[in-house]
Design a protein around this motif. Structure first.
Motif, PDB file in Angstrom:
ATOM      1  N   ALA A 205      55.620  30.559  49.021  1.00  0.00           N
ATOM      2  CA  ALA A 205      55.943  31.037  48.426  1.00  0.00           C
ATOM      3  C   ALA A 205      55.357  30.834  47.103  1.00  0.00           C
ATOM      4  O   ALA A 205      54.689  30.172  46.772  1.00  0.00           O
ATOM      5  N   PRO A 206      55.781  32.000  45.614  1.00  0.00           N
ATOM      6  CA  PRO A 206      54.852  31.485  44.780  1.00  0.00           C
ATOM      7  C   PRO A 206      54.912  30.321  44.096  1.00  0.00           C
ATOM      8  O   PRO A 206      54.509  29.682  43.066  1.00  0.00           O
ATOM      9  N   VAL A 207      56.358  29.844  43.453  1.00  0.00           N
ATOM     10  CA  VAL A 207      56.980  28.606  42.858  1.00  0.00           C
ATOM     11  C   VAL A 207      57.273  27.389  44.115  1.00  0.00           C
ATOM     12  O   VAL A 207      58.162  28.216  44.484  1.00  0.00           O
ATOM     13  N   VAL A 208      56.863  26.288  43.863  1.00  0.00           N
ATOM     14  CA  VAL A 208      57.545  25.529  44.547  1.00  0.00           C
ATOM     15  C   VAL A 208      58.051  24.358  43.780  1.00  0.00           C
ATOM     16  O   VAL A 208      57.163  23.338  43.544  1.00  0.00           O
ATOM     17  N   SER A 209      58.677  24.157  43.033  1.00  0.00           N
ATOM     18  CA  SER A 209      59.184  23.258  42.142  1.00  0.00           C
ATOM     19  C   SER A 209      60.115  22.020  42.260  1.00  0.00           C
ATOM     20  O   SER A 209      61.537  22.946  42.374  1.00  0.00           O
ATOM     21  N   VAL A 210      59.966  21.285  42.396  1.00  0.00           N
ATOM     22  CA  VAL A 210      60.930  19.851  42.919  1.00  0.00           C
ATOM     23  C   VAL A 210      60.587  18.958  41.563  1.00  0.00           C
ATOM     24  O   VAL A 210      60.241  18.572  41.563  1.00  0.00           O
ATOM     25  N   THR A 211      62.737  18.648  41.347  1.00  0.00           N
ATOM     26  CA  THR A 211      62.200  18.487  39.992  1.00  0.00           C
ATOM     27  C   THR A 211      63.363  16.499  40.642  1.00  0.00           C
ATOM     28  O   THR A 211      64.195  16.570  41.601  1.00  0.00           O
ATOM     29  N   GLY A 212      63.417  15.335  40.348  1.00  0.00           N
ATOM     30  CA  GLY A 212      64.100  14.633  40.267  1.00  0.00           C
ATOM     31  C   GLY A 212      64.102  14.078  38.737  1.00  0.00           C
ATOM     32  O   GLY A 212      63.623  14.103  37.705  1.00  0.00           O
ATOM     33  N   PRO A 213      65.069  12.736  38.886  1.00  0.00           N
ATOM     34  CA  PRO A 213      65.517  11.938  37.648  1.00  0.00           C
ATOM     35  C   PRO A 213      64.167  10.868  37.144  1.00  0.00           C
ATOM     36  O   PRO A 213      64.270  10.814  36.409  1.00  0.00           O
ATOM     37  N   ASP A 214      63.576  10.577  38.025  1.00  0.00           N
ATOM     38  CA  ASP A 214      62.178   9.817  37.169  1.00  0.00           C
ATOM     39  C   ASP A 214      61.100  10.638  37.773  1.00  0.00           C
ATOM     40  O   ASP A 214      61.167  11.552  38.398  1.00  0.00           O
ATOM     41  N   THR A 215      60.010  10.680  36.357  1.00  0.00           N
ATOM     42  CA  THR A 215      58.380  10.840  36.125  1.00  0.00           C
ATOM     43  C   THR A 215      57.822  10.185  37.158  1.00  0.00           C
ATOM     44  O   THR A 215      57.744   9.014  36.930  1.00  0.00           O
ATOM     45  N   GLN A 342      57.842  -1.404  32.955  1.00  0.00           N
ATOM     46  CA  GLN A 342      58.354  -0.334  33.671  1.00  0.00           C
ATOM     47  C   GLN A 342      58.324  -0.941  35.150  1.00  0.00           C
ATOM     48  O   GLN A 342      56.994  -1.255  35.163  1.00  0.00           O
ATOM     49  N   ARG A 343      59.771  -0.375  35.826  1.00  0.00           N
ATOM     50  CA  ARG A 343      59.950   0.090  37.255  1.00  0.00           C
ATOM     51  C   ARG A 343      59.960   1.677  37.874  1.00  0.00           C
ATOM     52  O   ARG A 343      60.462   2.489  37.744  1.00  0.00           O
ATOM     53  N   ILE A 344      59.642   1.265  39.392  1.00  0.00           N
ATOM     54  CA  ILE A 344      59.380   2.738  39.367  1.00  0.00           C
ATOM     55  C   ILE A 344      59.661   2.766  40.904  1.00  0.00           C
ATOM     56  O   ILE A 344      58.903   2.024  41.772  1.00  0.00           O
ATOM     57  N   ASP A 345      60.068   3.469  41.947  1.00  0.00           N
ATOM     58  CA  ASP A 345      59.594   3.773  43.479  1.00  0.00           C
ATOM     59  C   ASP A 345      59.171   4.844  43.260  1.00  0.00           C
ATOM     60  O   ASP A 345      60.126   6.041  44.163  1.00  0.00           O
ATOM     61  N   ALA A 346      58.271   5.476  43.875  1.00  0.00           N
ATOM     62  CA  ALA A 346      57.275   6.130  44.192  1.00  0.00           C
ATOM     63  C   ALA A 346      56.835   5.986  45.615  1.00  0.00           C
ATOM     64  O   ALA A 346      56.283   7.384  45.815  1.00  0.00           O
ATOM     65  N   ARG A 347      57.677   5.482  46.550  1.00  0.00           N
ATOM     66  CA  ARG A 347      56.893   5.969  47.786  1.00  0.00           C
ATOM     67  C   ARG A 347      57.960   7.131  48.303  1.00  0.00           C
ATOM     68  O   ARG A 347      56.921   6.914  49.282  1.00  0.00           O
ATOM     69  N   TYR A 348      58.882   7.943  47.795  1.00  0.00           N
ATOM     70  CA  TYR A 348      58.320   8.775  48.276  1.00  0.00           C
ATOM     71  C   TYR A 348      58.647  10.389  47.375  1.00  0.00           C
ATOM     72  O   TYR A 348      59.043  11.602  48.686  1.00  0.00           O
ATOM     73  N   GLY A 349      57.404   9.785  47.036  1.00  0.00           N
ATOM     74  CA  GLY A 349      57.084  11.228  46.407  1.00  0.00           C
ATOM     75  C   GLY A 349      58.051  11.857  44.886  1.00  0.00           C
ATOM     76  O   GLY A 349      59.134  11.198  44.817  1.00  0.00           O
ATOM     77  N   PRO A 350      57.457  12.380  44.058  1.00  0.00           N
ATOM     78  CA  PRO A 350      58.735  13.363  43.136  1.00  0.00           C
ATOM     79  C   PRO A 350      59.437  13.549  43.916  1.00  0.00           C
ATOM     80  O   PRO A 350      59.578  14.606  45.051  1.00  0.00           O
ATOM     81  N   GLY A 351      60.828  13.930  43.492  1.00  0.00           N
ATOM     82  CA  GLY A 351      61.562  15.152  43.188  1.00  0.00           C
ATOM     83  C   GLY A 351      62.906  14.316  44.067  1.00  0.00           C
ATOM     84  O   GLY A 351      63.898  14.592  44.784  1.00  0.00           O
ATOM     85  N   THR A 352      62.893  12.581  44.922  1.00  0.00           N
ATOM     86  CA  THR A 352      64.334  11.685  44.923  1.00  0.00           C
ATOM     87  C   THR A 352      64.382  10.609  44.563  1.00  0.00           C
ATOM     88  O   THR A 352      63.880  10.274  43.105  1.00  0.00           O
ATOM     89  N   ASP A 353      65.806  10.258  44.394  1.00  0.00           N
ATOM     90  CA  ASP A 353      66.413   9.770  43.203  1.00  0.00           C
ATOM     91  C   ASP A 353      66.612   8.519  44.297  1.00  0.00           C
ATOM     92  O   ASP A 353      67.383   8.107  44.912  1.00  0.00           O
ATOM     93  N   THR A 354      65.656   7.128  43.601  1.00  0.00           N
ATOM     94  CA  THR A 354      65.668   5.703  44.140  1.00  0.00           C
ATOM     95  C   THR A 354      66.349   5.258  43.259  1.00  0.00           C
ATOM     96  O   THR A 354      66.238   5.024  42.574  1.00  0.00           O
TER      97      THR A 354
END
Length: 502
Positions: A205-215, A342-354
């Motif tokens: 697809a032209p655009v694959v835009s997946v957003t999540g609550p955390d950057t 600052q803490r994040i959970d990046a293990r599941y990539g962008p677009g996930t709500d952890t």
């Protein structure tokens, strides 16, 4: 005769090229002035102005901004597709096709002119994309880094839709085919749910835009953006050369261009599909960022603030919130040194709500990558809970009158305390029991605690701040009742007793 013919043949290719460019300029001007394209660009610019004025509450992360530029150009692309297809079949509709037989341009060269005519629309889209991204980047609260490949998606989408319109016009010679295709594409790409990053097929697809609550930090995004841009560029050129081939172009230029563009599209498509699954190196980097991140620490006012490198400029803003919370606190909490990490959970990539678990270390406060809007009272509530209870985990378990003290510290100094109370609660209410959001585990307020906090914020009795500091030990003692806190602070007692199950 021979001497006169030679120079004429030598100049024909040059004349043909100039004629193609002249046709492209003429058609580009007409295309940009067609009603659908004008409406699409006006709507696009209006959307940019409307959205960018308040997007991300003034604190954008540029690795999110670049992807936010991709959706609206599809609407422009559909308008360009419609205009380009109608331009190709214009001579058929008006019955003037036979007049083109006397021109120097052959049919495939006319098609090349039509294909080139969509390029200015793509360039104008690029200007809009640059304006939107630049506006966000110039905001004082902007952090992070954008991707040129992500920014190229919008203009390349317009280019691809435009060349698709040229090909459609050459294949069907119908004025009704383009509107029907636009309706289909409108529902599939613009009004549909959109593609996800779960499979390589979705990246067609032209655009694959997946957003999540955390950057996530820009080096942890892991999107095959460069290969996707190559795929879109190759597909757009391939459609253009296909249209020339269907118009009779059989020369070396058309064949070579078709082969190279097809190779680019296939290469980009295959490699972007392979890039969907994170590499072992990226997986390891995300794991480190989630469990043992490499943070840069600075000190402000006695407290330590640790952030990912891209968020370093934001530590001063966090310190301002901590200072204001501590300014209304009493006892040792007034000058308590905190560690804000600052803490994040990046293990599941962008677009996930952890969910980030609450810290058990004393005087440590968690902050996320998002900021502004609701994130401010959420962070101030976390700071207040740590000052009162000692740790984030203990703060999330508060169920006695200390919760009133926490909310007073968190909200009393804000410009709109009642508005902040509404925003920080999960159900946006100011009455009854509710969950209070924070960067880690949420806090909870009973109905009685909500009543007392609301009275304090709506009409605080004179000297409330001084009483909080004077009776600090009493107001933060484990087991203190909400009724006693209300009595000390000079407001009416709640009708219901404290209960975690309320």
């Amino acid at each position: 005769m021979t001497e006169e013919a030679a120079p004429v043949r030598a100049q024909l290719p040059d004349r043909g090229a100039r004629a193609v460019l002249a046709l492209a300029r003429f058609e580009a001007r007409k295309l940009l002035l067609t009603v659908p394209v004008v409406i699409a660009f006006v709507a696009y610019v209006a959307w940019i102005v409307w959205r960018t004025r308040s997007s991300w509450d003034g604190y954008p992360a540029l690795q999110d901004v670049d992807r936010a530029t991709q959706s609206m150009p599809m609407l422009v692309g559909l308008a360009v597709l419609l205009g380009a297809a109608r331009a190709v079949v214009r001579s058929e509709r008006h019955g003037t096709e036979h007049h083109f037989g006397v021109l120097v341009l052959r049919p495939w060269q006319r098609t090349a002119g039509h294909a080139l005519s969509v390029a200015p629309a793509a360039l104008l889209t690029a200007v809009c994309v640059a304006g939107q991204f630049g506006w966000e980047a110039l905001k004082p609260g902007a952090v992070g880094h954008g991707s040129p490949a992500e920014l190229a998606v919008g203009p390349l989408t317009v280019l691809g839709f435009g060349t698709l319109g040229v090909l459609l016009g050459r294949l069907t010679r119908s004025a009704f085919a383009a509107p029907l295709l636009v309706v289909v594409l409108l529902f599939v790409f613009v009004l549909g749910t959109g593609a996800s990053e779960e499979s390589g097929l979705s990246w067609l697809a032209p655009v694959v835009s997946v957003t999540g609550p955390d950057t996530l930090p820009s080096d942890l995004m892991g999107r095959p953006a460069a290969w996707h841009a190559l795929y879109l560029a190759g597909a757009a050129l391939c459609l253009a050369f296909l249209a020339m081939a269907f118009s009779g172009g059989r020369g070396t230029f058309v064949r070579t261009g078709l082969a190279l563009s097809l190779a680019a599209a296939v290469t980009g498509g295959v490699l972007q599909a392979r890039g969907v699954a994170p590499s072992p190196e990226l997986t390891a980097a995300r794991e480190r960022a989630s469990t043992h991140p490499d943070l840069r620490c600075t000190e402000h006012g006695g407290s330590t603030y640790c952030a990912f490198p891209e968020w370093g400029p934001r530590t001063g803003t966090w310190a301002g919130i901590v200072d204001r919370v501590q300014a209304v606190a009493g006892g040792a909490a007034h000058d308590q040194a905190l560690v804000v990490r600052q803490r994040i959970d990046a293990r599941y990539g962008p677009g996930t709500d952890t969910a980030i678990p609450a810290s058990t270390e004393r005087h440590r406060v968690t902050v996320g990558t998002a900021w502004g809007g609701n994130r401010i009272p959420e962070f101030s509530s976390a700071v207040a809970a740590v000052l009162v209870a000692g740790t984030e985990e203990a703060g999330s378990e508060l169920c006695d009158g200390r919760m009133v003290t926490v909310m007073w510290l968190s909200l009393s100094w804000q410009d709109d305390p009642m508005g902040a109370l509404r925003r920080v609660r999960l159900d946006d209410s100011v009455s009854g029991s509710a969950i209070v959001l924070s960067p880690t585990n949420p806090l909870s307020m009973t109905e009685g605690q909500t009543d007392v906090v609301r009275r304090l914020l709506e009409n605080p009795p004179a000297g409330t701040g001084a009483r909080v500091k004077k009776h600090w030990a009493e107001l933060t003692a484990p087991g203190v009742t909400t009724a006693h806190v209300a009595e000390v602070l000079g407001v009416a007692k709640p009708e219901k007793a404290d209960s975690c199950e309320d």
